[in-house]
Design an enzyme around this catalytic site. Sequence first.
Site, PDB file in Angstrom:
ATOM      1  N   LYS A  33      10.290  -2.773  38.789  1.00 12.73           N
ATOM      2  CA  LYS A  33      11.597  -2.209  38.466  1.00 12.73           C
ATOM      3  C   LYS A  33      12.137  -1.491  39.696  1.00 12.73           C
ATOM      4  O   LYS A  33      11.372  -0.828  40.419  1.00 12.73           O
ATOM      5  CB  LYS A  33      11.417  -1.245  37.293  1.00 12.73           C
ATOM      6  CG  LYS A  33      12.657  -0.642  36.703  1.00 12.73           C
ATOM      7  CD  LYS A  33      12.249   0.201  35.481  1.00 12.73           C
ATOM      8  CE  LYS A  33      13.406   0.792  34.738  1.00 12.73           C
ATOM      9  NZ  LYS A  33      12.962   1.477  33.488  1.00 12.73           N
ATOM     10  N   SER A 110      15.142  -0.119  29.483  1.00 13.65           N
ATOM     11  CA  SER A 110      15.868  -0.315  30.729  1.00 13.65           C
ATOM     12  C   SER A 110      15.094  -1.179  31.728  1.00 13.65           C
ATOM     13  O   SER A 110      15.626  -1.532  32.778  1.00 13.65           O
ATOM     14  CB  SER A 110      16.175   1.048  31.371  1.00 13.65           C
ATOM     15  OG  SER A 110      14.981   1.746  31.691  1.00 13.65           O
ATOM     16  N   SER A 134      11.524   1.995  27.238  1.00 17.99           N
ATOM     17  CA  SER A 134      12.065   1.067  28.223  1.00 17.99           C
ATOM     18  C   SER A 134      11.115  -0.015  28.695  1.00 17.99           C
ATOM     19  O   SER A 134      11.535  -0.949  29.375  1.00 17.99           O
ATOM     20  CB  SER A 134      12.582   1.853  29.437  1.00 17.99           C
ATOM     21  OG  SER A 134      13.725   2.601  29.084  1.00 17.99           O
TER      22      SER A 134
END
Length: 389
Positions: A33, A110, A134
Amino acid sequence: MDGQDSLGAFVTDGLNLAPLGNGVLNGTVFAAKDVFAVQGHVASAGQPLWASTHPAAEVHAPVIKSLLESGARLRGMTVTDELMYSLKGDNIHYPPTINPRVPDAYSGGSSSGSAVATASEAVDFAIGTDTGGSVRIPSSYCGLFGIRPSHGAVSLEGVVPLAPSFDTVGWMARSAELLERVGSCLLPETVSASFQHFYQLNEAWAQIDHPSVLQLLRTFIKKHLSDLKIEPTQLPLAKPAELAETFRVLQGYEAWQSHGLWIEQNHPHFASDVGGRFEAASKMKKNKAYQQAAATKQQFTEKIRAFLGSDGLLIVPTTYGPAPKRSAEAEESDKVRARTMRLTCIAGVSGLPQVTVPILESAAPIGLSFISGYGTDRQLLAFVRNVFV
């Protein structure tokens, strides 16, 4: 593997950082990420203006370094919702992340890019962060194994924060075996026991009102967990809606403490939902509501950790259901978010480890989760690997 269509997963593809050593991850490729420090790279945190106002990292985050030293190769950095403050998975600044399992549905956020990169087989596994769900939510929506570890178990050094008392580094993979191998690199060594008590959390299951989803979950449990004696139980102290509100208040306050000054100085353009959350967060003060939320968090954490100890396991649905369709009405999307937060906040508020396991027997995947006592992460990963080989 590098030739696979990544379906909008990457912000920066083709980094291809070679391993720094040999270990249990030899031959694997991973994605990260875009919130992790990678030497020479500027993390965007899902906000192009963030990237333009921050320098490149001088060293790798410890998590990145540990994975490279264990033999893995880093392919690239993946899309995240803006400053990690959403669960949808699309980011207005980048092309949409396409859920490989359900292309007309959201991928979940996310850590959306990490989930899509893994589910599309562009990489073997990916790392993300999980504050309010997330890693768990996109893992469930994209049909992956995923873990949110015990809070504080994995270093957050070199990771862009959102709400530090909830933030964790998590990871996802297509197999329980690889999920556990990654854990062996990142998690501290612990004395491992075995789980003796198994609980079905009544209030969590009450959040699901789709008969087809309940049937899938029950059939999956009967198939894989029929040897276990599973007892019904209730949450100590607080109901899911109260825990979700506790999480919302504390996360909002911490999110503004983390990013409020930067927002006020730089005036970034946010999507309306993310902007609305930061606007609400800017009004969070250490008032009566905050004090009540902090007290609830502390009391709930103490009670549920004592209840589970080192040998108890909670069994809950990971999300309200499968990934919501992009065409869904706003009212339905709000319901999905609210019900899902009532599930994810259990481990989030208490800082407990949670592993989600994919159920792939329908067109749209869903997840079944296991929550265990604080610090039993390796034990939990071993349990999941043994059951879901």
